[in-house]
Design a protein around this motif. Structure first.
Motif, PDB file in Angstrom:
ATOM      1  N   LYS A  10     -21.990 -21.256 -35.886  1.00  0.00           N
ATOM      2  CA  LYS A  10     -21.659 -22.552 -36.479  1.00  0.00           C
ATOM      3  C   LYS A  10     -21.107 -23.508 -35.423  1.00  0.00           C
ATOM      4  O   LYS A  10     -21.505 -24.669 -35.352  1.00  0.00           O
ATOM      5  CB  LYS A  10     -20.643 -22.361 -37.603  1.00  0.00           C
ATOM      6  N   VAL A  11     -20.193 -23.025 -34.590  1.00  0.00           N
ATOM      7  CA  VAL A  11     -19.611 -23.862 -33.536  1.00  0.00           C
ATOM      8  C   VAL A  11     -20.683 -24.298 -32.547  1.00  0.00           C
ATOM      9  O   VAL A  11     -20.719 -25.450 -32.115  1.00  0.00           O
ATOM     10  CB  VAL A  11     -18.460 -23.110 -32.825  1.00  0.00           C
ATOM     11  N   ARG A  12     -21.588 -23.399 -32.196  1.00  0.00           N
ATOM     12  CA  ARG A  12     -22.681 -23.750 -31.270  1.00  0.00           C
ATOM     13  C   ARG A  12     -23.586 -24.831 -31.852  1.00  0.00           C
ATOM     14  O   ARG A  12     -23.998 -25.756 -31.153  1.00  0.00           O
ATOM     15  CB  ARG A  12     -23.505 -22.514 -30.921  1.00  0.00           C
ATOM     16  N   LEU A  13     -23.920 -24.723 -33.137  1.00  0.00           N
ATOM     17  CA  LEU A  13     -24.751 -25.732 -33.786  1.00  0.00           C
ATOM     18  C   LEU A  13     -24.047 -27.086 -33.832  1.00  0.00           C
ATOM     19  O   LEU A  13     -24.659 -28.129 -33.592  1.00  0.00           O
ATOM     20  CB  LEU A  13     -25.124 -25.296 -35.202  1.00  0.00           C
ATOM     21  N   GLU A  14     -22.766 -27.073 -34.149  1.00  0.00           N
ATOM     22  CA  GLU A  14     -22.008 -28.323 -34.191  1.00  0.00           C
ATOM     23  C   GLU A  14     -21.959 -28.976 -32.809  1.00  0.00           C
ATOM     24  O   GLU A  14     -22.132 -30.185 -32.676  1.00  0.00           O
ATOM     25  CB  GLU A  14     -20.586 -28.076 -34.712  1.00  0.00           C
ATOM     26  N   GLU A  15     -21.736 -28.179 -31.780  1.00  0.00           N
ATOM     27  CA  GLU A  15     -21.687 -28.710 -30.415  1.00  0.00           C
ATOM     28  C   GLU A  15     -23.048 -29.256 -29.988  1.00  0.00           C
ATOM     29  O   GLU A  15     -23.132 -30.315 -29.371  1.00  0.00           O
ATOM     30  CB  GLU A  15     -21.221 -27.618 -29.443  1.00  0.00           C
ATOM     31  N   ARG A  56     -19.287 -17.571 -37.283  1.00  0.00           N
ATOM     32  CA  ARG A  56     -18.447 -18.695 -36.831  1.00  0.00           C
ATOM     33  C   ARG A  56     -18.882 -19.202 -35.458  1.00  0.00           C
ATOM     34  O   ARG A  56     -18.885 -20.403 -35.214  1.00  0.00           O
ATOM     35  CB  ARG A  56     -16.976 -18.286 -36.816  1.00  0.00           C
ATOM     36  N   ASN A  81     -25.317 -30.490 -31.933  1.00  0.00           N
ATOM     37  CA  ASN A  81     -25.534 -31.733 -32.678  1.00  0.00           C
ATOM     38  C   ASN A  81     -24.754 -32.884 -32.046  1.00  0.00           C
ATOM     39  O   ASN A  81     -25.272 -33.998 -31.920  1.00  0.00           O
ATOM     40  CB  ASN A  81     -25.129 -31.557 -34.141  1.00  0.00           C
ATOM     41  N   ILE A  82     -23.521 -32.636 -31.635  1.00  0.00           N
ATOM     42  CA  ILE A  82     -22.723 -33.672 -30.978  1.00  0.00           C
ATOM     43  C   ILE A  82     -23.402 -34.110 -29.683  1.00  0.00           C
ATOM     44  O   ILE A  82     -23.522 -35.303 -29.396  1.00  0.00           O
ATOM     45  CB  ILE A  82     -21.291 -33.161 -30.715  1.00  0.00           C
ATOM     46  N   GLN A  83     -23.869 -33.152 -28.888  1.00  0.00           N
ATOM     47  CA  GLN A  83     -24.533 -33.484 -27.628  1.00  0.00           C
ATOM     48  C   GLN A  83     -25.817 -34.268 -27.865  1.00  0.00           C
ATOM     49  O   GLN A  83     -26.143 -35.196 -27.118  1.00  0.00           O
ATOM     50  CB  GLN A  83     -24.823 -32.217 -26.819  1.00  0.00           C
ATOM     51  N   ARG A  84     -26.565 -33.913 -28.899  1.00  0.00           N
ATOM     52  CA  ARG A  84     -27.795 -34.633 -29.227  1.00  0.00           C
ATOM     53  C   ARG A  84     -27.482 -36.090 -29.577  1.00  0.00           C
ATOM     54  O   ARG A  84     -28.159 -37.015 -29.133  1.00  0.00           O
ATOM     55  CB  ARG A  84     -28.503 -33.954 -30.404  1.00  0.00           C
TER      56      ARG A  84
END
Length: 148
Positions: A51-56, A48, A58-61
């Protein structure tokens, strides 16, 4: 009466079936715990967190990504054909009034095209002066029709 009687018999038979199934279950005692070890919990937590790190990330990118606009020539022609502002101030009035709503035209073309080395001048961008010796062709008009 007949239908309510059959319903009552059906519900009684269901409750008897449930009672017989519950007889086979043994209640858990105080010391009885499901057999799940700590590594399963840690694996779930680490999954989990990843997953949260990847989502964050992606948002920053997406937030850092520069917007994609029309190239200088197409943008310049579109502005001239649709709005025809004569000065830099008129252009910024269009932007401030909300008339320039397309995401494909930069709201600050001097900065946007300047960073790309394409900017010539406000006169060239707004009035289409051809001081640089470039000739306009019908191909440019056909390209513009795709964006309208």
């Amino acid at each position: 009466d007949c239908s309510s009687n059959s319903f009552h018999q059906h519900s009684l038979s269901m409750s008897k079936d449930n009672d017989s199934n519950n007889d086979n279950l043994e209640p858990l005692g105080k010391d009885d715990k499901p057999e799940i070890d700590d590594t399963q919990y840690l694996d779930e937590i680490s999954w989990r967190v990843a997953k949260v790190r990847l989502e964050e990330a992606n948002i920053q990118r997406l937030l850092r990504r520069k917007p994609i606009k029309l190239d200088y020539e197409t943008s310049r022609r579109w502005i001239q054909m649709n709005w025809a502002p004569k000065t830099k101030e008129e252009f910024f009035d269009l932007v401030a009034n909300g008339n320039l709503r397309t995401p494909y035209i930069s709201k600050n073309p001097e900065e946007y095209y300047g960073e790309r080395g394409e900017w010539i001048s406000w006169d060239h961008y707004l009035l289409g002066s051809l001081d640089d010796g470039k000739n306009e062709t019908d191909n440019g008009k056909r390209d513009l029709m795709k964006w309208q």
